[in-house]
Design a protein around this motif. Sequence first.
Motif, PDB file in Angstrom:
ATOM      1  N   SER A  17       0.769  -1.104  -0.120  1.00  0.00           N
ATOM      2  CA  SER A  17      -0.012   0.024   0.101  1.00  0.00           C
ATOM      3  C   SER A  17       0.966   1.213  -0.180  1.00  0.00           C
ATOM      4  O   SER A  17       2.078   1.167   0.352  1.00  0.00           O
ATOM      5  CB  SER A  17      -0.986   0.047   1.294  1.00  0.00           C
ATOM      6  N   ARG A  66      -9.532  -0.344  -5.030  1.00  0.00           N
ATOM      7  CA  ARG A  66      -8.276  -0.396  -4.506  1.00  0.00           C
ATOM      8  C   ARG A  66      -7.836   0.800  -3.795  1.00  0.00           C
ATOM      9  O   ARG A  66      -6.600   0.783  -3.486  1.00  0.00           O
ATOM     10  CB  ARG A  66      -7.306  -1.414  -5.295  1.00  0.00           C
ATOM     11  N   SER A  67      -8.570   1.833  -3.926  1.00  0.00           N
ATOM     12  CA  SER A  67      -8.075   2.913  -3.524  1.00  0.00           C
ATOM     13  C   SER A  67      -8.973   3.943  -2.846  1.00  0.00           C
ATOM     14  O   SER A  67     -10.190   3.553  -3.058  1.00  0.00           O
ATOM     15  CB  SER A  67      -7.732   3.864  -4.696  1.00  0.00           C
ATOM     16  N   LEU A  81      -5.088   6.789  -0.789  1.00  0.00           N
ATOM     17  CA  LEU A  81      -4.408   5.579  -0.563  1.00  0.00           C
ATOM     18  C   LEU A  81      -4.733   4.462  -1.586  1.00  0.00           C
ATOM     19  O   LEU A  81      -5.802   4.272  -2.002  1.00  0.00           O
ATOM     20  CB  LEU A  81      -5.404   5.277   0.799  1.00  0.00           C
ATOM     21  N   MET A  82      -3.718   3.839  -1.804  1.00  0.00           N
ATOM     22  CA  MET A  82      -3.785   2.807  -2.815  1.00  0.00           C
ATOM     23  C   MET A  82      -3.391   1.573  -2.069  1.00  0.00           C
ATOM     24  O   MET A  82      -2.358   1.460  -1.494  1.00  0.00           O
ATOM     25  CB  MET A  82      -2.623   3.092  -3.823  1.00  0.00           C
ATOM     26  N   ASN A  83      -4.071   0.358  -2.159  1.00  0.00           N
ATOM     27  CA  ASN A  83      -3.971  -0.866  -1.665  1.00  0.00           C
ATOM     28  C   ASN A  83      -3.624  -1.989  -2.830  1.00  0.00           C
ATOM     29  O   ASN A  83      -4.056  -1.584  -3.921  1.00  0.00           O
ATOM     30  CB  ASN A  83      -5.148  -1.241  -0.802  1.00  0.00           C
ATOM     31  N   SER A  84      -3.075  -3.144  -2.448  1.00  0.00           N
ATOM     32  CA  SER A  84      -3.073  -4.233  -3.264  1.00  0.00           C
ATOM     33  C   SER A  84      -2.274  -3.695  -4.524  1.00  0.00           C
ATOM     34  O   SER A  84      -2.920  -4.059  -5.694  1.00  0.00           O
ATOM     35  CB  SER A  84      -4.503  -4.866  -3.583  1.00  0.00           C
TER      36      SER A  84
END
Length: 122
Positions: A17, A66-67, A81-84
């Motif tokens: 992330s 994902r964000s 925020l960015m995930n995966s």
Amino acid sequence: HVQLVESGGGLVQAGGSLIVSCAASGRTSDFDSMGWFRQAPGKERELVAAINWKNITVYGDSLKGRSTISRDNTKNTAYLLMNSLNPEDTAVYYCAADSAISTMLKGSGKYWGQGTQVTVSS
């Protein structure tokens, strides 16, 4: 005039992330919405997410799910925020600001930052 300064980009491993920030200064009354776009080498710029002062958000297809975009109006700062994350998310991420979120949905913005590189390693 409005100045936008991005921060928080860098190198992250796949699956990780990252949070990028965009701080606005200058005539901040000149815009209502802030957003994030990205452009990978050889690809067109695309909307990631945008948010207006009422905290209405819109997301592009690239990082949808994902964000999360947010903003602190007291600090004139927007966050993404960015995930995966995966290697296909590698791109330069640009902050933009405009008087209307609808403009960003069309892929444009009145003010732009210099961009911050996000690199996702496999």
